[in-house]
Enzyme design. Structure first.
Site, short mmCIF file in Angstrom:
data_model
loop_
_atom_site.label_atom_id
_atom_site.label_comp_id
_atom_site.label_asym_id
_atom_site.label_seq_id
_atom_site.Cartn_x
_atom_site.Cartn_y
_atom_site.Cartn_z
N GLY A 110 0.83 -1.21 0.00
CA GLY A 110 0.00 0.00 0.00
C GLY A 110 0.87 1.25 0.00
O GLY A 110 2.10 1.16 0.08
N GLN A 111 0.23 2.41 -0.09
CA GLN A 111 0.98 3.67 -0.11
C GLN A 111 1.90 3.79 1.09
O GLN A 111 3.10 4.03 0.98
CB GLN A 111 0.02 4.87 -0.02
CG GLN A 111 -0.95 5.04 -1.15
CD GLN A 111 -1.53 6.44 -1.12
OE1 GLN A 111 -0.99 7.34 -1.76
NE2 GLN A 111 -2.59 6.65 -0.37
N TYR A 124 -3.32 2.55 12.03
CA TYR A 124 -3.61 3.89 11.50
C TYR A 124 -5.11 4.06 11.31
O TYR A 124 -5.83 3.12 10.98
CB TYR A 124 -2.89 4.09 10.15
CG TYR A 124 -1.39 3.97 10.30
CD1 TYR A 124 -0.60 5.09 10.59
CD2 TYR A 124 -0.76 2.73 10.22
CE1 TYR A 124 0.78 4.97 10.77
CE2 TYR A 124 0.62 2.60 10.40
CZ TYR A 124 1.37 3.73 10.67
OH TYR A 124 2.73 3.61 10.86
N TYR A 162 -16.95 3.67 5.46
CA TYR A 162 -15.49 3.59 5.67
C TYR A 162 -15.12 4.21 7.02
O TYR A 162 -14.43 3.58 7.84
CB TYR A 162 -14.77 4.30 4.52
CG TYR A 162 -13.30 4.57 4.77
CD1 TYR A 162 -12.37 3.52 4.76
CD2 TYR A 162 -12.83 5.87 5.02
CE1 TYR A 162 -11.03 3.76 5.00
CE2 TYR A 162 -11.48 6.11 5.26
CZ TYR A 162 -10.59 5.06 5.24
OH TYR A 162 -9.25 5.30 5.48
N TYR A 175 -9.06 -1.41 4.37
CA TYR A 175 -10.02 -1.33 3.25
C TYR A 175 -10.23 0.17 3.07
O TYR A 175 -10.86 0.83 3.90
CB TYR A 175 -11.33 -2.04 3.63
CG TYR A 175 -12.36 -1.99 2.54
CD1 TYR A 175 -12.64 -3.12 1.78
CD2 TYR A 175 -13.06 -0.82 2.28
CE1 TYR A 175 -13.59 -3.07 0.76
CE2 TYR A 175 -14.01 -0.76 1.27
CZ TYR A 175 -14.27 -1.88 0.51
OH TYR A 175 -15.20 -1.83 -0.49
#
Ligand SMILES: NC(=O)c1ccc[n+]([C@@H]2O[C@H](COP(=O)([O-])OP(=O)(O)OC[C@H]3O[C@@H](n4cnc5c(N)ncnc54)[C@H](OP(=O)(O)O)[C@@H]3O)[C@@H](O)[C@H]2O)c1
Length: 296
Positions: free
Chosen positions: A13-14, A101, A127, A63
Site C-alpha cells: 500500500g501507499q 492507522y 469507511y 479497506y
C-alpha cells in the site's frame, strides 16, 4: 534495537511500501500483504503472528475504497475493525507493540477548526464507521497499542490525489477541483519515517515505552488546505510543466460531484498531542509536497 523483529502488514500500500523502507534500520522487517494474508479471514494471519513472534507489529493494511465501502460494509468492517482488534489482542499476548492507522473521516466536518483527540467522532460513511470501530477494537485490548489518525495520505507510486491531478493536467484544458473540502495532505513517506522515529525513541524496550504512551494520536501533515489549493500547488511544483495541457483551474463544490459516500468538508487534525508526547511533528504540507515532487 538491532535485533527487533518487526512484522509489517500491508507492505504494498501507499504507507506500507514506505514503512518497509523506513523500518529497515530498526531491525528485521518481515513484510506481507494481500493475498498472502487476508484480513477478511483472520485465520490467514493469526498463525503468522504466532510463528514470527515479533516485538513490533505495524498494520498498514486497510479497506480504503471509501465509495465502494457503502456497498461492502461487512468486508470493510472485517478488514478495518474486527481483525485489527484480534491482531491487537494477539500483540498484547505476545507482549508486542501494535501500531495501527486511522482516518480523519471519523469526523463529520462540522467543527470548523482542527479536531483534537477529545472531539466526538461522527462518521458520515461506512469507511469512517469501520475505521472508528477499528480504533475502539484496537484500544479496548489495552496493550502497548498506538492508533495514529491521519488524513489525505498520498504517495507518488500508487494512485493518489497527487498522481491523479498530474494525470488530469496532461489530459484536460480546464480542471475543476473542490474548494469546500479541507484537510491536511500527508506524504506517506514522512508518515512512515515518523513512525520509525518514534519506535527508535522507544529504545530497547518498545513495549514498556509505548505501554506508558498507548492510545489515540492525531498525526498528519502540518497546516491544511482545500483540494483546490492542494491541486494548484501540485501543478506549480510539477517538475514537467511543459507536459501540462491545463490552462485554468476552477473551483467547484463537493455537491457538483455526487459520490456514494459523503465526505467531511472540514477534517483537519490538531496534532499537538503527538508532538507533546513524542517531540516529533510532520512538516508543513507544502514543504512535504515540494520534497515529494522533487523525488519524481
Ligand atoms: N489514503 C488516505 O487518504 C488515508 C487517509 C486517512 C487515513 N488513511 C489510513 O492510512 C492507512 C494506510 O492507508 P494507505 O493510503 O496506505 O492505504 P492503501 O494504499 O489502500 O493500502 C492498503 C493496503 O491494505 C491492503 N489490503 C486491502 N484489503 C486487504 C485485506 N482484505 N487483507 C489484507 N490486506 C488488505 C491493500 O492491498 P491491495 O492493494 O492488494 O488491495 C494495500 O496494500 C490506512 O489505515 C488508512 O485507513 C489513509
Amino acid at each position: 534495537m538491532q535485533n527487533m523483529k518487526i512484522l509489517l502488514l500491508g507492505n504494498t500500500g501507499q504507507l506500507g511500501w514506505e514503512l518497509e523502507r523506513s523500518l529497515a534500520s530498526l531491525g528485521q522487517v518481515i513484510a506481507t500483504d494481500y493475498p498472502a494474508i487476508n484480513l477478511a479471514e483472520p485465520h490467514s494471519i493469526l498463525p503468522l503472528l504466532r510463528q514470527v513472534s515479533p516485538q513490533i507489529i505495524v498494520n498498514a493494511t486497510a479497506y480504503t475504497a471509501v465509495d465502494r465501502a457503502e456497498s461492502e460494509a461487512e468486508l470493510a468492517q472485517a478488514v478495518n475493525a474486527h481483525t485489527p482488534g484480534l491482531l491487537a489482542a494477539e500483540a498484547k499476548r505476545l507482549d508486542a507493540v501494535f501500531i495501527h492507522y486511522s482516518t480523519d473521516y471519523v469526523f463529520d466536518g462540522h467543527k470548523g477548526s482542527p479536531y483534537n483527540e477529545d472531539d466526538q467522532p461522527n462518521p458520515l460513511g461506512v469507511y469512517g464507521q469501520s475505521k472508528l470501530a477499528g480504533e475502539h477494537a484496537v484500544l479496548n485490548e489495552g496493550g502497548a497499542a498506538l492508533v495514529l489518525r491521519t488524513s489525505w495520505v498520498y504517495s507518488l507510486r500508487r494512485d493518489s490525489f497527487v498522481t491523479k491531478v498530474l494525470s488530469w493536467a496532461r489530459q484536460q484544458q480546464t480542471l475543476r477541483l473542490v474548494s469546500d473540502q479541507i484537510s491536511g495532505p500527508t506524504w506517506a513517506r514522512q508518515l512512515a519515517e515518523i513512525t520509525a522515529l518514534l519506535l527508535a525513541k522507544a529504545g530497547p524496550d518498545p513495549t514498556g515505552y509505548l505501554a506508558e504512551r498507548a492510545g489515540l494520536y492525531h498525526l498528519a501533515g502540518s497546516g491544511c488546505c482545500s483540494r483546490l489549493e492542494w491541486g494548484q500547488e501540485i501543478l506549480r511544483l510539477d517538475p514537467h510543466p511543459e507536459e501540462q495541457l491545463t490552462e485554468e483551474i476552477l473551483p467547484a463544490l463537493t455537491a457538483d460531484f455526487p459520490t456514494p459516500a459523503q465526505r467531511p468538508l472540514f477534517s483537519a487534525l490538531d496534532c499537538s498531542c503527538f508532538t507533546q508526547t513524542f517531540g516529533l511533528r510532520l512538516p508543513e504540507w507544502q514543504d512535504a509536497l515540494r520534497l515529494a515532487m522533487e523525488a519524481l
